[in-house]
Enzyme design. Sequence first.
Site, PDB file in Angstrom:
ATOM      1  N   SER A 116       7.236  -4.423  -0.289  1.00 29.38           N
ATOM      2  CA  SER A 116       5.900  -4.428  -0.887  1.00 29.38           C
ATOM      3  C   SER A 116       5.393  -2.995  -0.987  1.00 29.38           C
ATOM      4  O   SER A 116       6.005  -2.176  -1.674  1.00 29.38           O
ATOM      5  CB  SER A 116       4.955  -5.318  -0.066  1.00 29.38           C
ATOM      6  OG  SER A 116       3.706  -5.457  -0.726  1.00 29.38           O
ATOM      7  N   THR A 117       4.318  -2.657  -0.286  1.00 23.90           N
ATOM      8  CA  THR A 117       3.701  -1.333  -0.413  1.00 23.90           C
ATOM      9  C   THR A 117       4.708  -0.228  -0.118  1.00 23.90           C
ATOM     10  O   THR A 117       5.314  -0.193   0.954  1.00 23.90           O
ATOM     11  CB  THR A 117       2.506  -1.215   0.550  1.00 23.90           C
ATOM     12  OG1 THR A 117       1.691  -2.372   0.434  1.00 23.90           O
ATOM     13  CG2 THR A 117       1.692   0.028   0.239  1.00 23.90           C
ATOM     14  N   HIS A 175       6.813  -6.822  -4.531  1.00 23.97           N
ATOM     15  CA  HIS A 175       5.493  -7.285  -4.950  1.00 23.97           C
ATOM     16  C   HIS A 175       4.960  -6.398  -6.067  1.00 23.97           C
ATOM     17  O   HIS A 175       4.549  -5.262  -5.832  1.00 23.97           O
ATOM     18  CB  HIS A 175       4.517  -7.254  -3.767  1.00 23.97           C
ATOM     19  CG  HIS A 175       4.867  -8.220  -2.681  1.00 23.97           C
ATOM     20  ND1 HIS A 175       4.399  -8.086  -1.391  1.00 23.97           N
ATOM     21  CD2 HIS A 175       5.627  -9.340  -2.684  1.00 23.97           C
ATOM     22  CE1 HIS A 175       4.855  -9.084  -0.652  1.00 23.97           C
ATOM     23  NE2 HIS A 175       5.613  -9.855  -1.405  1.00 23.97           N
ATOM     24  N   MET A 187       2.835  -4.239   3.617  1.00 19.26           N
ATOM     25  CA  MET A 187       1.767  -4.752   4.461  1.00 19.26           C
ATOM     26  C   MET A 187       1.889  -6.260   4.623  1.00 19.26           C
ATOM     27  O   MET A 187       2.351  -6.952   3.724  1.00 19.26           O
ATOM     28  CB  MET A 187       0.408  -4.411   3.837  1.00 19.26           C
ATOM     29  CG  MET A 187      -0.792  -4.924   4.611  1.00 19.26           C
ATOM     30  SD  MET A 187      -2.344  -4.487   3.788  1.00 19.26           S
ATOM     31  CE  MET A 187      -3.505  -5.487   4.716  1.00 19.26           C
ATOM     32  N   ASP A 211       4.897 -11.188   4.829  1.00 22.62           N
ATOM     33  CA  ASP A 211       5.763 -11.872   3.873  1.00 22.62           C
ATOM     34  C   ASP A 211       7.213 -11.458   4.107  1.00 22.62           C
ATOM     35  O   ASP A 211       7.528 -10.268   4.163  1.00 22.62           O
ATOM     36  CB  ASP A 211       5.350 -11.538   2.433  1.00 22.62           C
ATOM     37  CG  ASP A 211       6.087 -12.388   1.413  1.00 22.62           C
ATOM     38  OD1 ASP A 211       6.510 -13.500   1.768  1.00 22.62           O
ATOM     39  OD2 ASP A 211       6.215 -11.945   0.252  1.00 22.62           O
TER      40      ASP A 211
END
Length: 279
Positions: free
Chosen positions: A100-101, A126, A219, A222
Amino acid sequence: EKLMRHHPLPVVVVSSLTPRGSETAMRALELGAVEVMTKPGGSYSVEDIVVQLIDRVKAAAQADVSKLPSPGKGDEAERPPGPRLSMLRTTERIVAIGASTGGTEAIREVITLFPAGGPGTVIVQHMPEGFTRSFAQRMNEMCAMEVREARDGDAVRTGVILIAPGNRHMVLRRSGARYYVKIKGGPMVHHQRPSVDVLFRSVAEHAGVNAVGVLMTGMGSDGAEGLLAMREAGARTIAQDERSCVVFGMPKAAIERGAAEQVVPLRDIAARVISLAQS
């Protein structure tokens, strides 16, 4: 570019869903932006954007931009030695990666080191609808393996990397000896669609001991339960270590659950994945 050079700080890009907007957003991520999201319209309502903006600002607030790779770090001249193609045996291994991030550049660091004959790989990053296609096209230009945004029914095979399309879940399925992906809708999981957990759970179910799972910077949590399901099914599992993560949330959650067999720095993940795919 000037901001990251002179006064680095976390940046969230809000972009239009146009070819030029997607191209600009991809360049911003390469230069150090940590998140990208699309403006309201099309598949996303204003209410959806409110939730996404809050999540992405919170994620950016936790990001350590000093850990982002420098622009151009992936160039061949500066790339560390990667696994040799001759070292890779033909296998039915499946590699599943979630991030993600800060994940776009972390994923680039890993998959640009995969050899042309690397194991079939499925990725959830993401990102909003539209941007995943631009991301896949950019990675395809940089990687020895073929990289593309996944389509429903695509085979997961040696030499190919499939990236889940934004705003759609991707799951692994098996028919005899053949692995393929299904692209579907459904509710968000951990406020995400695509969700790493959705992918990893399907890999645990349909690939089991034939899989290698990797959970990287991001973050939240998930992917943590999905990685645990993969490990319990006999897969080999890796979490990115804290020192190399832009945000340590997702790998930390997996480590705390006992989902990660190995905790590995970003620079070593590619070689470790190839090694595990051979074992």
